[in-house]
Design a protein around this motif. Sequence first.
Motif, PDB file in Angstrom:
ATOM      1  N   CYS A 196       4.772   1.013   5.199  1.00  0.00           N
ATOM      2  CA  CYS A 196       4.210   1.387   3.894  1.00  0.00           C
ATOM      3  C   CYS A 196       5.206   2.355   3.264  1.00  0.00           C
ATOM      4  O   CYS A 196       5.147   3.560   3.503  1.00  0.00           O
TER       5      CYS A 196
ATOM      6  N   SER B 245      -3.259   3.835   3.315  1.00  0.00           N
ATOM      7  CA  SER B 245      -3.384   2.939   4.467  1.00  0.00           C
ATOM      8  C   SER B 245      -4.290   3.580   5.512  1.00  0.00           C
ATOM      9  O   SER B 245      -4.609   4.766   5.443  1.00  0.00           O
TER      10      SER B 245
ATOM     11  N   GLN C 218       0.826  -1.207   0.000  1.00  0.00           N
ATOM     12  CA  GLN C 218       0.000   0.000   0.000  1.00  0.00           C
ATOM     13  C   GLN C 218       0.861   1.258   0.000  1.00  0.00           C
ATOM     14  O   GLN C 218       1.964   1.266   0.537  1.00  0.00           O
TER      15      GLN C 218
END
Length: 136
Positions: free
Chosen positions: A67, A49, A44
């Motif tokens: 992430c 997120s 992601q």
Amino acid sequence: MKIIYDKINTEEQHAVSTREIKRLFKIIPKDWISKFNTVHFSNQYPENSRFDRPVILSEVSNRLMVCSRGIPAEKIIEEILIELVQRHPSHKNLRAHYANRLDGQQLKKIHRVIDPYLEQYKKESQPPIRGCPSRD
């Protein structure tokens, strides 16, 4: 320590490699990494997120969730250190107040703790200059 990368089918890859994570973990105190046994690089983008920050330590699942797509590697390393310092018992006063958001005062205090590690990481990350003796 397991390091897991989600598969990505597009051009923009994860910002940090396994080698870089291992190098970072050799520099920082061992008790900082004792709260988790897995580093998971999510596919992601941070803005997609459910978290406010790109690095979150889940003490329930013993997992450091990262992430890193779309963020420079140096910033991800910094965010990892910020998250680990917040969760360390000796730095409870540096923990985010609300929804994992840090104010300016907290960030200054955190940087006083992590800056020596960031500098050491940067120094060790620089490739040796060709024709010069290795730096020891």
